[in-house]
Design a protein around this motif. Structure first.
Motif, mmCIF file in Angstrom:
data_model
loop_
_atom_site.group_PDB
_atom_site.id
_atom_site.type_symbol
_atom_site.label_atom_id
_atom_site.label_comp_id
_atom_site.label_asym_id
_atom_site.label_seq_id
_atom_site.Cartn_x
_atom_site.Cartn_y
_atom_site.Cartn_z
ATOM 1 N N PRO A 1 7.590 5.644 2.515
ATOM 2 C CA PRO A 1 7.233 5.042 1.214
ATOM 3 C C PRO A 1 7.760 5.840 0.023
ATOM 4 O O PRO A 1 8.099 5.261 -1.007
ATOM 5 C CB PRO A 1 5.702 5.028 1.243
ATOM 6 N N LEU A 2 7.834 7.163 0.173
ATOM 7 C CA LEU A 2 8.309 7.985 -0.938
ATOM 8 C C LEU A 2 9.801 7.786 -1.171
ATOM 9 O O LEU A 2 10.243 7.549 -2.302
ATOM 10 C CB LEU A 2 8.011 9.463 -0.676
ATOM 11 N N GLU B 1 10.597 4.317 -2.504
ATOM 12 C CA GLU B 1 10.325 4.149 -3.926
ATOM 13 C C GLU B 1 11.479 4.690 -4.768
ATOM 14 O O GLU B 1 11.911 4.057 -5.729
ATOM 15 C CB GLU B 1 9.019 4.860 -4.280
ATOM 16 N N LEU C 1 0.829 -1.203 0.000
ATOM 17 C CA LEU C 1 0.000 0.000 0.000
ATOM 18 C C LEU C 1 0.866 1.255 0.000
ATOM 19 O O LEU C 1 0.583 2.230 -0.702
ATOM 20 C CB LEU C 1 -0.917 -0.004 1.222
ATOM 21 N N GLY C 2 1.961 1.213 0.784
ATOM 22 C CA GLY C 2 2.848 2.374 0.813
ATOM 23 C C GLY C 2 3.403 2.692 -0.552
ATOM 24 O O GLY C 2 3.521 3.852 -0.951
ATOM 25 N N SER C 3 3.740 1.650 -1.317
ATOM 26 C CA SER C 3 4.272 1.861 -2.657
ATOM 27 C C SER C 3 3.208 2.416 -3.587
ATOM 28 O O SER C 3 3.500 3.241 -4.457
ATOM 29 C CB SER C 3 4.820 0.547 -3.211
ATOM 30 N N THR C 4 1.972 1.974 -3.426
ATOM 31 C CA THR C 4 0.879 2.513 -4.226
ATOM 32 C C THR C 4 0.705 4.006 -3.959
ATOM 33 O O THR C 4 0.527 4.806 -4.887
ATOM 34 C CB THR C 4 -0.430 1.773 -3.922
ATOM 35 N N VAL C 5 0.772 4.371 -2.692
ATOM 36 C CA VAL C 5 0.675 5.791 -2.319
ATOM 37 C C VAL C 5 1.833 6.561 -2.936
ATOM 38 O O VAL C 5 1.656 7.657 -3.471
ATOM 39 C CB VAL C 5 0.671 5.949 -0.786
ATOM 40 N N ALA C 6 3.055 5.990 -2.869
ATOM 41 C CA ALA C 6 4.227 6.658 -3.423
ATOM 42 C C ALA C 6 4.067 6.893 -4.919
ATOM 43 O O ALA C 6 4.369 7.980 -5.429
ATOM 44 C CB ALA C 6 5.480 5.833 -3.150
ATOM 45 N N ARG C 7 3.583 5.861 -5.635
ATOM 46 C CA ARG C 7 3.404 6.023 -7.083
ATOM 47 C C ARG C 7 2.403 7.120 -7.384
ATOM 48 O O ARG C 7 2.569 7.911 -8.308
ATOM 49 C CB ARG C 7 2.967 4.698 -7.719
ATOM 50 N N THR C 8 1.340 7.190 -6.582
ATOM 51 C CA THR C 8 0.327 8.224 -6.774
ATOM 52 C C THR C 8 0.907 9.607 -6.525
ATOM 53 O O THR C 8 0.665 10.544 -7.289
ATOM 54 C CB THR C 8 -0.867 7.979 -5.833
ATOM 55 N N VAL C 9 1.711 9.717 -5.456
ATOM 56 C CA VAL C 9 2.337 11.004 -5.131
ATOM 57 C C VAL C 9 3.270 11.447 -6.248
ATOM 58 O O VAL C 9 3.261 12.607 -6.672
ATOM 59 C CB VAL C 9 3.090 10.913 -3.783
#
Length: 452
Positions: free
Chosen positions: A197-198, A201, A22-30
């Motif tokens: 997460p940012l 990534e 989930l953290g990586s998904t958030v990072a990709r979105t950011v």
């Protein structure tokens, strides 16, 4: 690149994106949002560049390079790209560049940096055949133009240059990335942990991370770096700084054997301390000469005002003023001459350390037989400072009073001063094998680059 290399690069990028769920998904979105905003905001960045241009902080003849455009042709064959932010980091790369040129002659080398001063220095010091460019600003279009033109097979980034568009686009374009001399200050570590997460990534796009110290290695691993090792501080591999022989001889003649000490790379708040220490020391050494080399030469006029307000006589290098018998302070406000001052002085206080800036490179004066002093704030070079102090190669002072007391001792006791300088030089010599460790770690990646 061959299909095998492309699949390897894609796998590396996938690991960086997929680690963390989930953290990586958030990072990709950011980062997708960041890319969108930097694309929309490109006109504002161009305005900012023009403003920097009027202040002399960009090169008017090469401003297009900051937008990913160049007048230079790309050399044929594989190219390795090395990037460092400013003067200190670019200088630390010179031994590695020379080694790569010697051992990997089939590779073309591209060096990027972000400041006018570093570009001027590289014009003087880069080996023949190595190309210098300004790094593009982190706009999608500028980054794409840079990568499309240069097509680096391997990218080596120094310390903590984490530009999201540049890193992610280079990795996705098939460039193997290496973080060299990876550095994470305690303050940065605390900040990055809050957005782990940012940073994880971004770190996931590096095939290899070489930390400058065990503490940096632990921090980088905790923040999500994968293949991580501690090669040591690349700055230890740099050769001793050089000095113009004629300038050195002329200055020695002007000084005429006077006792002197050097305050190097001073920051705001330290010049006043240096001035006060000088005044106190002249009670014991009436002919004392103090050299001040500000970290940022554009502060020179303000420093001169401070010194003259304290009734000190100043000679300023940028004005061409000679040292006379009446000179109290020599203000060395030029770029690229630090080697000259380290050759001239044998007692050196390294600034940025009596104020909470984090200090500067302590090995540079150590390599030139100087007795080295620093203040308590050495977070930027903590491993270096701790190692030198443990070896008896460094005097760390807490404040103005301790600085004055230590200088008084070293000025009066030449035997103690020479012993401290010899210990510092010996310590510096023992650190020089870091370049061999770096080359050994890079070798598997270099071997993967097709040269035919």
């Amino acid at each position: 690149m061959p299909p095998e290399a492309e699949r390897s690069d894609q796998g590396k990028a996938d690991r960086g994106r997929d680690a963390g769920g989930l953290g990586s998904t958030v990072a990709r979105t950011v980062f997708a949002g960041y890319r969108l905003l930097t694309g929309i905001g490109a006109p504002l960045v161009r305005t900012y560049l023009r403003r920097r241009l009027t202040r002399g902080r960009e090169d008017p003849f090469r401003i297009e390079e900051r937008l990913g455009r160049t007048k230079l042709a790309r050399p044929e064959g594989p190219l390795v790209w090395l990037h460092a932010a400013s003067v200190g980091e670019t200088v630390s790369l010179l031994p590695l560049i020379e080694r790569l040129q010697r051992e990997q002659p089939a590779l073309s080398l591209l060096m990027t940096s972000g400041t006018v001063t570093s570009a001027k220095l590289m014009a003087e010091r880069l080996p023949a055949g190595v190309i210098h460019q300004y790094v593009p600003v982190d706009l999608p279009g500028a980054v794409a133009g840079f990568l499309d033109h240069w097509r680096p097979a391997l990218g080596i980034m120094v310390e903590s240059e984490f530009w999201p568009n540049l890193i992610r686009s280079a990795s996705q374009a098939g460039t193997e990335l290496v973080l060299l001399n990876g550095r994470v200050s305690p303050a940065s570590y605390r900040s990055w942990r809050r957005v782990r997460p940012l940073i994880a990534e971004l770190l996931g796009h590096f095939s290899l991370v070489m930390a400058r110290s065990p503490q940096d290695q632990a921090h980088l691993r905790d923040l999500g770096a994968g293949d991580t090792l501690c090669a040591g501080d690349l700055k230890a591999a740099a050769p001793p700084l050089s000095a113009d022989p004629a300038a050195l001889e002329r200055l020695r003649a002007e000084i005429a054997g006077r006792p002197l000490w050097l305050a190097a790379s001073t920051h705001s708040g330290e010049d006043e301390i240096v001035a006060q220490v000088h005044r106190m020391l002249t009670a014991l050494h009436p002919s004392l000469l103090t050299l001040i080399v500000p970290r940022h030469p554009n502060r020179a006029e303000a420093i001169r005002e401070i010194l003259e307000a304290k009734q000190l006589t100043v000679a300023q290098r940028s004005r061409g003023e000679a040292i006379t018998g009446d000179t109290d302070i020599y203000l060395a406000d030029t770029m690229g001459e630090m080697g000259l001052w380290y050759h001239l002085a044998n007692i050196v206080f390294v600034g940025g350390s009596l104020v909470p800036t984090g200090g500067h490179n302590l090995l540079e004066p150590a390599k030139l037989d100087c007795a080295v002093l620093t203040g308590p704030h050495t977070t930027n070079f903590s491993q270096m400072a701790e190692g030198m102090q443990a070896a008896g190669a460094l005097c760390q002072v807490a404040d103005e009073g301790e600085l004055q007391k230590t200088l008084a001792t070293l000025l009066a006791d030449t035997g103690r001063r020479d012993a401290l300088a010899a210990t510092a030089a010996g310590y510096a010599d023992r650190q020089a094998d870091v370049l061999g460790r770096v080359m050994k770690a890079l070798d598997p990646l270099l071997q993967k680059i097709p040269t035919a």
